[in-house]
Design an enzyme around this catalytic site. Structure first.
Site, PDB file in Angstrom:
ATOM      1  N   ASP A  86       0.847  -1.203   0.000  1.00 19.36           N
ATOM      2  CA  ASP A  86       0.000   0.000   0.000  1.00 19.36           C
ATOM      3  C   ASP A  86       0.880   1.250   0.000  1.00 19.36           C
ATOM      4  O   ASP A  86       0.384   2.378  -0.066  1.00 19.36           O
ATOM      5  CB  ASP A  86      -1.007  -0.006   1.159  1.00 19.36           C
ATOM      6  CG  ASP A  86      -0.349  -0.131   2.511  1.00 19.36           C
ATOM      7  OD1 ASP A  86       0.889  -0.187   2.577  1.00 19.36           O
ATOM      8  OD2 ASP A  86      -1.086  -0.171   3.528  1.00 19.36           O
ATOM      9  N   SER A  87       2.208   1.051  -0.012  1.00 21.27           N
ATOM     10  CA  SER A  87       3.125   2.167  -0.238  1.00 21.27           C
ATOM     11  C   SER A  87       2.907   2.761  -1.629  1.00 21.27           C
ATOM     12  O   SER A  87       3.427   3.843  -1.932  1.00 21.27           O
ATOM     13  CB  SER A  87       4.586   1.716  -0.064  1.00 21.27           C
ATOM     14  OG  SER A  87       4.837   0.542  -0.814  1.00 21.27           O
TER      15      SER A  87
ATOM     16  N   ASP B 286      -1.102  -6.111  -0.183  1.00 19.20           N
ATOM     17  CA  ASP B 286      -1.561  -5.461   1.052  1.00 19.20           C
ATOM     18  C   ASP B 286      -3.068  -5.248   1.020  1.00 19.20           C
ATOM     19  O   ASP B 286      -3.599  -4.739   0.025  1.00 19.20           O
ATOM     20  CB  ASP B 286      -0.904  -4.072   1.185  1.00 19.20           C
ATOM     21  CG  ASP B 286       0.383  -4.118   1.989  1.00 19.20           C
ATOM     22  OD1 ASP B 286       0.571  -5.058   2.782  1.00 19.20           O
ATOM     23  OD2 ASP B 286       1.208  -3.198   1.816  1.00 19.20           O
TER      24      ASP B 286
ATOM     25  N   LYS C 223      -1.460  -9.374   2.833  1.00 24.78           N
ATOM     26  CA  LYS C 223      -0.710  -8.928   4.018  1.00 24.78           C
ATOM     27  C   LYS C 223      -1.577  -7.933   4.790  1.00 24.78           C
ATOM     28  O   LYS C 223      -2.252  -7.099   4.190  1.00 24.78           O
ATOM     29  CB  LYS C 223       0.620  -8.284   3.611  1.00 24.78           C
ATOM     30  CG  LYS C 223       1.411  -7.737   4.807  1.00 24.78           C
ATOM     31  CD  LYS C 223       2.861  -7.462   4.473  1.00 24.78           C
ATOM     32  CE  LYS C 223       3.136  -6.129   3.793  1.00 24.78           C
ATOM     33  NZ  LYS C 223       2.707  -4.925   4.557  1.00 24.78           N
TER      34      LYS C 223
ATOM     35  N   GLU D   7      -1.661  -5.487   8.610  1.00 24.56           N
ATOM     36  CA  GLU D   7      -0.844  -4.888   9.673  1.00 24.56           C
ATOM     37  C   GLU D   7      -1.512  -5.075  11.032  1.00 24.56           C
ATOM     38  O   GLU D   7      -2.717  -4.807  11.172  1.00 24.56           O
ATOM     39  CB  GLU D   7      -0.648  -3.391   9.393  1.00 24.56           C
ATOM     40  CG  GLU D   7       0.123  -3.117   8.108  1.00 24.56           C
ATOM     41  CD  GLU D   7       0.375  -1.631   7.883  1.00 24.56           C
ATOM     42  OE1 GLU D   7       0.040  -0.810   8.747  1.00 24.56           O
ATOM     43  OE2 GLU D   7       0.917  -1.305   6.809  1.00 24.56           O
TER      44      GLU D   7
ATOM     45  N   GLU E   1       9.001  -4.225  10.588  1.00 28.08           N
ATOM     46  CA  GLU E   1       9.486  -2.951  10.048  1.00 28.08           C
ATOM     47  C   GLU E   1      10.053  -2.076  11.164  1.00 28.08           C
ATOM     48  O   GLU E   1       9.405  -1.857  12.200  1.00 28.08           O
ATOM     49  CB  GLU E   1       8.319  -2.220   9.333  1.00 28.08           C
ATOM     50  CG  GLU E   1       8.745  -0.896   8.710  1.00 28.08           C
ATOM     51  CD  GLU E   1       7.745  -0.353   7.699  1.00 28.08           C
ATOM     52  OE1 GLU E   1       6.796  -1.051   7.321  1.00 28.08           O
ATOM     53  OE2 GLU E   1       7.949   0.810   7.268  1.00 28.08           O
TER      54      GLU E   1
END
Ligand code: KIV
Length: 272
Positions: free
Chosen positions: A52-53, A91, A121, A123, A190
């Site tokens: 999602d970057s 993501d 993925k 978070e 991270e």
């Protein structure tokens, strides 16, 4: 110490666990479009992350929060068309899995069905446990992401190193164990201290992929635009730039502008 590398025609979640067992480090890199993913895949990167970057790197937002599920599916389907060898992990964006586990499953299913990605993925740890469980029950491989989780940037306030304090480090270790026990196939850590990341990697059987988490983990991930030096204003300590593509591209494009203005381009060989 060199490790014999097994050839993989297609990297799967099983291959990644095998790599960890064999002591072979895992390479992971982001891609958001077909052309970049083709190069990344051909270079034998094991895992392509449709991160999602994309919200920062592609769309120019300050955070990863604005990107939508539809936009992630668009990026992921372009990457999937290019990836012949790599495992493609996508993501689930902010707001598409946090409210309840049914919504999380719906989002994961949309990603798998509409993009053809191979895994998702998410978070977070204990707070998204029900969502992770439900997605896994549907047969969708899940990768966790702990430490600096950019979707929670407004809770953290800054992008500095996480889990330096004992209480946060303890929760991170428990969350990693929990994600392993639920059945996740890997975890991204991270921006946490290298010593803590190594400890986590040694305490679980699934691969731990680090970004700013030192060399004691099972693999590394970077944003491809950072590695290539396209994002020249982003300079964290953990980043190794392999090129200065920002300068190379700027100078090539300036040269093109000069050539058009001076009528050098196109020449006689470049026309019909
Ligand atoms: O979105 C992303 O690129 C990521 C990596 C930084 C791990 O989550």
């Amino acid at each position: 110490m060199s490790v014999a590398k097994k050839e993989y025609k297609r990297v799967t979640v099983k291959s990644l666990i095998e790599m960890k067992q064999n002591g072979e480090k895992i390479s992971m890199l982001t891609s958001y479009d077909y052309s970049m993913a083709k190069i990344v895949d051909a270079a034998n990167v094991d895992v392509i992350l449709v991160g999602d970057s994309a919200s920062n790197v592609i769309a120019g937002h300050e955070t990863t929060l604005p990107i939508t599920l539809d936009q992630m599916i668009y990026h992921a389907s372009s990457v999937v068309r290019a990836a012949k060898r790599a495992l493609v992990v996508v993501d689930i964006p902010f707001g598409s899995y946090q409210s309840d586990s049914k919504e999380a499953l719906r989002s994961a299913i949309r990603i798998m069905k509409e993009s053809g990605g191979h895994a998702v993925k998410v978070e977070g740890g204990e707070e998204i446990q029900e969502s992770v469980k439900r997605i896994l029950q549907a047969g969708i491989p899940v990768m966790g992401h702990l430490g600096l989780t950019p979707q929670s940037i407004y809770k953290f306030g800054t992008y500095t190193v996480r889990a330096k304090e004992e209480a946060e480090a303890k929760k991170l270790k428990e969350d990693a164990k929990m994600l392993e026990e639920l059945g996740c196939f890997g975890i991204v850590l991270e921006k946490i201290p290298a010593k803590l990341a190594k400890e986590v990697a040694e305490s679980v059987s699934i691969p731990i992929i680090g970004i700013g988490a030192g060399n004691g983990v099972d693999g590394q991930v970077l944003v491809v635009h950072d590695l290539l030096g396209m994002t020249h204003e982003f300079n964290p300590r953990f980043l190794r730039r392999y090129m200065n593509l920002y300068e190379e591209m700027s100078s090539a494009i300036s040269q093109y502008v000069d050539d058009v203005k001076s009528k050098d381009f196109p020449n006689e060989d470049e026309q019909y």
